[in-house]
Design an enzyme around this catalytic site. Structure first.
Site, PDB file in Angstrom:
ATOM      1  N   ARG A  37       7.060  -2.220  -4.022  1.00  0.00           N
ATOM      2  CA  ARG A  37       7.200  -3.157  -2.894  1.00  0.00           C
ATOM      3  C   ARG A  37       8.596  -3.789  -2.862  1.00  0.00           C
ATOM      4  O   ARG A  37       8.746  -4.971  -2.562  1.00  0.00           O
ATOM      5  CB  ARG A  37       6.156  -4.281  -2.959  1.00  0.00           C
ATOM      6  CG  ARG A  37       4.742  -3.815  -2.721  1.00  0.00           C
ATOM      7  CD  ARG A  37       4.368  -3.910  -1.240  1.00  0.00           C
ATOM      8  NE  ARG A  37       3.134  -3.165  -1.014  1.00  0.00           N
ATOM      9  CZ  ARG A  37       1.954  -3.708  -0.707  1.00  0.00           C
ATOM     10  NH1 ARG A  37       1.867  -4.998  -0.536  1.00  0.00           N
ATOM     11  NH2 ARG A  37       0.913  -2.956  -0.545  1.00  0.00           N
ATOM     12  N   ARG A  41       7.947  -8.400   2.452  1.00  0.00           N
ATOM     13  CA  ARG A  41       8.060  -9.739   3.056  1.00  0.00           C
ATOM     14  C   ARG A  41       8.912 -10.736   2.295  1.00  0.00           C
ATOM     15  O   ARG A  41       9.284 -11.766   2.842  1.00  0.00           O
ATOM     16  CB  ARG A  41       6.656 -10.315   3.275  1.00  0.00           C
ATOM     17  CG  ARG A  41       6.030  -9.796   4.543  1.00  0.00           C
ATOM     18  CD  ARG A  41       4.639 -10.344   4.733  1.00  0.00           C
ATOM     19  NE  ARG A  41       3.763  -9.832   3.689  1.00  0.00           N
ATOM     20  CZ  ARG A  41       2.497 -10.203   3.512  1.00  0.00           C
ATOM     21  NH1 ARG A  41       1.966 -11.114   4.291  1.00  0.00           N
ATOM     22  NH2 ARG A  41       1.767  -9.676   2.558  1.00  0.00           N
ATOM     23  N   ARG A  50      10.369  -6.354  10.896  1.00  0.00           N
ATOM     24  CA  ARG A  50       8.919  -6.271  11.138  1.00  0.00           C
ATOM     25  C   ARG A  50       8.567  -6.950  12.454  1.00  0.00           C
ATOM     26  O   ARG A  50       7.751  -6.434  13.220  1.00  0.00           O
ATOM     27  CB  ARG A  50       8.200  -6.951   9.982  1.00  0.00           C
ATOM     28  CG  ARG A  50       6.737  -7.194  10.171  1.00  0.00           C
ATOM     29  CD  ARG A  50       5.938  -6.386   9.190  1.00  0.00           C
ATOM     30  NE  ARG A  50       4.654  -6.945   8.843  1.00  0.00           N
ATOM     31  CZ  ARG A  50       3.704  -7.325   9.674  1.00  0.00           C
ATOM     32  NH1 ARG A  50       3.917  -7.307  10.979  1.00  0.00           N
ATOM     33  NH2 ARG A  50       2.552  -7.761   9.232  1.00  0.00           N
ATOM     34  N   ASP A  87       2.601   3.446   4.266  1.00  0.00           N
ATOM     35  CA  ASP A  87       1.451   2.850   3.595  1.00  0.00           C
ATOM     36  C   ASP A  87       0.482   3.946   3.191  1.00  0.00           C
ATOM     37  O   ASP A  87       0.491   5.035   3.771  1.00  0.00           O
ATOM     38  CB  ASP A  87       0.759   1.830   4.512  1.00  0.00           C
ATOM     39  CG  ASP A  87      -0.147   0.908   3.700  1.00  0.00           C
ATOM     40  OD1 ASP A  87       0.378   0.108   2.912  1.00  0.00           O
ATOM     41  OD2 ASP A  87      -1.372   1.019   3.826  1.00  0.00           O
ATOM     42  N   TYR A 163     -10.880   2.051   0.492  1.00  0.00           N
ATOM     43  CA  TYR A 163     -10.608   1.385   1.780  1.00  0.00           C
ATOM     44  C   TYR A 163     -11.422   2.023   2.907  1.00  0.00           C
ATOM     45  O   TYR A 163     -11.925   1.341   3.796  1.00  0.00           O
ATOM     46  CB  TYR A 163      -9.108   1.440   2.114  1.00  0.00           C
ATOM     47  CG  TYR A 163      -8.285   0.532   1.224  1.00  0.00           C
ATOM     48  CD1 TYR A 163      -8.169  -0.832   1.496  1.00  0.00           C
ATOM     49  CD2 TYR A 163      -7.643   1.019   0.100  1.00  0.00           C
ATOM     50  CE1 TYR A 163      -7.440  -1.672   0.677  1.00  0.00           C
ATOM     51  CE2 TYR A 163      -6.909   0.188  -0.730  1.00  0.00           C
ATOM     52  CZ  TYR A 163      -6.809  -1.161  -0.441  1.00  0.00           C
ATOM     53  OH  TYR A 163      -6.093  -1.983  -1.253  1.00  0.00           O
TER      54      TYR A 163
HETATM   55  O1  1CP Z   1       8.781  -0.822  -1.028  1.00  0.00           O
HETATM   56  C1  1CP Z   1       7.609  -0.424  -0.976  1.00  0.00           C
HETATM   57  O2  1CP Z   1       6.931  -0.217  -1.989  1.00  0.00           O
HETATM   58  C2  1CP Z   1       7.043  -0.284   0.413  1.00  0.00           C
HETATM   59  C3  1CP Z   1       6.129   0.843   0.717  1.00  0.00           C
HETATM   60  C4  1CP Z   1       4.638   0.562   0.480  1.00  0.00           C
HETATM   61  C5  1CP Z   1       3.820   1.205  -0.450  1.00  0.00           C
HETATM   62  C6  1CP Z   1       4.263   2.183  -1.531  1.00  0.00           C
HETATM   63  C7  1CP Z   1       3.801  -0.303   1.233  1.00  0.00           C
HETATM   64  C8  1CP Z   1       4.229  -1.207   2.320  1.00  0.00           C
HETATM   65  N1  1CP Z   1       2.506  -0.113   0.829  1.00  0.00           N
HETATM   66  C9  1CP Z   1       2.488   0.776  -0.196  1.00  0.00           C
HETATM   67  C10 1CP Z   1       1.301   1.314  -0.883  1.00  0.00           C
HETATM   68  C11 1CP Z   1       0.006   0.601  -0.780  1.00  0.00           C
HETATM   69  N2  1CP Z   1      -0.608   0.080   0.330  1.00  0.00           N
HETATM   70  C12 1CP Z   1      -0.885   0.460  -1.867  1.00  0.00           C
HETATM   71  C13 1CP Z   1      -0.620   1.009  -3.242  1.00  0.00           C
HETATM   72  C14 1CP Z   1       0.365   0.185  -4.009  1.00  0.00           C
HETATM   73  C15 1CP Z   1      -0.094  -1.196  -4.367  1.00  0.00           C
HETATM   74  O3  1CP Z   1      -1.080  -1.306  -5.123  1.00  0.00           O
HETATM   75  O4  1CP Z   1       0.523  -2.153  -3.909  1.00  0.00           O
HETATM   76  C16 1CP Z   1      -2.043  -0.206  -1.406  1.00  0.00           C
HETATM   77  C17 1CP Z   1      -3.266  -0.600  -2.217  1.00  0.00           C
HETATM   78  C18 1CP Z   1      -1.870  -0.440   0.002  1.00  0.00           C
HETATM   79  C19 1CP Z   1      -2.874  -1.050   0.920  1.00  0.00           C
HETATM   80  C20 1CP Z   1      -2.328  -2.216   1.677  1.00  0.00           C
HETATM   81  N3  1CP Z   1      -1.252  -2.134   2.535  1.00  0.00           N
HETATM   82  C21 1CP Z   1      -2.784  -3.550   1.676  1.00  0.00           C
HETATM   83  C22 1CP Z   1      -4.023  -4.064   0.965  1.00  0.00           C
HETATM   84  C23 1CP Z   1      -3.787  -4.517  -0.428  1.00  0.00           C
HETATM   85  C24 1CP Z   1      -5.092  -5.034  -1.035  1.00  0.00           C
HETATM   86  O5  1CP Z   1      -4.967  -5.971  -1.832  1.00  0.00           O
HETATM   87  O6  1CP Z   1      -6.170  -4.502  -0.749  1.00  0.00           O
HETATM   88  C25 1CP Z   1      -1.930  -4.282   2.511  1.00  0.00           C
HETATM   89  C26 1CP Z   1      -1.992  -5.757   2.825  1.00  0.00           C
HETATM   90  C27 1CP Z   1      -0.986  -3.376   3.036  1.00  0.00           C
HETATM   91  C28 1CP Z   1       0.112  -3.670   3.991  1.00  0.00           C
HETATM   92  C29 1CP Z   1       1.491  -3.418   3.494  1.00  0.00           C
HETATM   93  N4  1CP Z   1       1.979  -2.181   3.037  1.00  0.00           N
HETATM   94  C30 1CP Z   1       3.325  -2.295   2.739  1.00  0.00           C
HETATM   95  C31 1CP Z   1       3.717  -3.641   3.021  1.00  0.00           C
HETATM   96  C32 1CP Z   1       5.125  -4.182   2.865  1.00  0.00           C
HETATM   97  C33 1CP Z   1       2.566  -4.328   3.480  1.00  0.00           C
HETATM   98  C34 1CP Z   1       2.503  -5.769   3.961  1.00  0.00           C
HETATM   99  C35 1CP Z   1       2.552  -5.710   5.444  1.00  0.00           C
HETATM  100  C36 1CP Z   1       3.308  -6.836   6.095  1.00  0.00           C
HETATM  101  O7  1CP Z   1       2.676  -7.874   6.295  1.00  0.00           O
HETATM  102  O8  1CP Z   1       4.483  -6.670   6.436  1.00  0.00           O
END
Ligand code: 1CP
Length: 355
Positions: A37, A41, A50, A87, A163
């Site tokens: 990540r 944000r 965004r 994602d 999910y």
């Molecule tokens: O720099 C980076 O790593 C950005 C790319 C990235 C990756 C590799 C994002 C952007 N998401 C992910 C993978 C991801 N998405 C995972 C696996 C890694 C981890 O455990 O963090 C998972 C579980 C998700 C699912 C997901 N996407 C959630 C739910 C998390 C949960 O607790 O259940 C959420 C809220 C997201 C949205 C998301 N994805 C990425 C970002 C920056 C965001 C936040 C969105 C925003 O508000 O801008």
């Protein structure tokens, strides 16, 4: 040197990037680093892009803006790797499952919980639907500095399935586990659909320029030993084998988050080049039981980067000292949280770079 050997060296992929060296099993004086990540944000420029994109999925599917947010942390901190901005849930989206990201609530999906629900998923349009992601990778290969490695990724079948079945994030995965326990063949069908879709998706990412693949099994820690072997190790091993059948040298990093002692089996059995250690994995145990089979990546607590200062520096140094004598990539144990001060990321990056 014979002609054949000389020709092989000339045709070899440029393997001089320090990320690729670590993944080939080389120890390095200064380990490579990137952060899960790293785009997100906590960066004001991310929040601005965004807002410009509208909702989160529109950002994922806008190649120009997705390239921009991928590059933002690289410009500030010069990590050794950039991870594609996307994602893990674009796979259910590409299968036609309804998906929305609600502000502050995380993803919401129309749950799939039966064979009839699986019959309604579309598996024939994965690559077509995800074209914008491949455009993002191509754009990144053009724009990234040559020493920075481009990481593509996908969720592992178990985590994506949680999910799809729960319809949102979950604490106990009660629906997914109940399905797996009471109708193993039905749940296996979902996992196999995800193995196929993920293979197709990752092969297309490699074709579009991804140099390394990371497979995120964020919820692996919810599985008991038997279930972990069945729903985490076996599908990840199958995906790795499928990728290697076409690209024998593609480096793969696995992240079976929360697997505990299961990390050793995962490292030994899946065929990955590296495993990403979550924050709870003891460093000396990982050095003696995991780094013996493959490279390791990790595992600073992301909340220590919120705290910063001496506690962050002390733990970062301990990680570097304990794991830096073998093939190692510095990273976090999980992703940055939104309240991370960017100046603490700067200090951490300097510390690793000057190690
Ligand atoms: O720099 C980076 O790593 C950005 C790319 C990235 C990756 C590799 C994002 C952007 N998401 C992910 C993978 C991801 N998405 C995972 C696996 C890694 C981890 O455990 O963090 C998972 C579980 C998700 C699912 C997901 N996407 C959630 C739910 C998390 C949960 O607790 O259940 C959420 C809220 C997201 C949205 C998301 N994805 C990425 C970002 C920056 C965001 C936040 C969105 C925003 O508000 O801008």
């Amino acid at each position: 040197m014979g002609n054949r050997e000389a020709a092989e060296i000339m045709n070899a992929p440029t393997n001089d990037k320090n990320m690729l060296k670590a993944l080939a099993g080389e120890k390095q004086a200064r380990p490579p680093f990137w952060f899960m990540r790293q785009a997100g944000r906590y960066l004001p420029e991310y929040r601005a892009t965004r807002a410009e994109a509208g909702d989160f999925l529109s950002l994922c599917y806008n190649p120009e803006l997705a390239v921009e947010v991928t590059l933002q942390p690289i410009r500030r901190y010069h990590m050794d790797a950039a991870i594609l901005f996307s994602d893990i849930l674009v796979i259910p989206d590409a299968m036609g499952q309804t998906l929305a990201y609600k502000e502050g609530e995380g993803p919401q999906l129309e749950p799939v919980r039966s064979s009839a629900d699986l019959d309604r998923l579309e598996t024939g349009r994965i690559t077509e639907h995800l074209q914008p992601v491949f455009e993002t990778l191509k754009g990144l290969r053009r724009e990234l500095p040559p020493e920075v490695t481009l990481i593509g990724f996908a969720g592992a079948p178990w985590t994506v399935a949680t999910y799809m079945v729960e319809g949102q994030g979950s604490r106990d995965f009660a629906n997914a586990k109940s399905w797996a326990f009471s109708d193993e063949a039905g749940f296996a069908r979902l996992i196999n659909m995800l193995v196929e879709a993920t293979t197709e998706y990752l092969l297309a990412q490699i074709e579009a320029g991804a140099e390394v693949i990371q497979i995120f099994d964020t919820w692996a820690g919810a599985l008991s030993e038997t279930e972990f072997n069945k729903w985490c190790i076996a599908p990840v091993k199958q995906i790795v084998a499928n990728l290697r059948a076409k690209y024998p040298d593609i480096p793969v990093i696995g992240f079976p988050r929360g697997a505990g002692a299961g990390y050793a089996n995962f490292a030994a059995q899946t065929g990955v080049n590296a495993v990403s250690l979550d924050t709870s994995v003891p460093l000396e145990w990982a050095r003696d039981n995991v780094q013996t089979s493959c490279a390791v990546q990790g595992n600073l607590d992301p909340l220590l980067v919120v705290a910063g200062g001496e506690p962050m520096r002390r733990e970062a140094n301990r990680i570097l000292e304990t794991l830096g004598n073998g093939p190692f990539i510095f990273n976090l144990g999980h992703g940055f949280v939104p309240q991370t001060p960017p100046e603490h990321v700067e200090e951490l990056s300097e510390l690793i770079r000057n190690y």
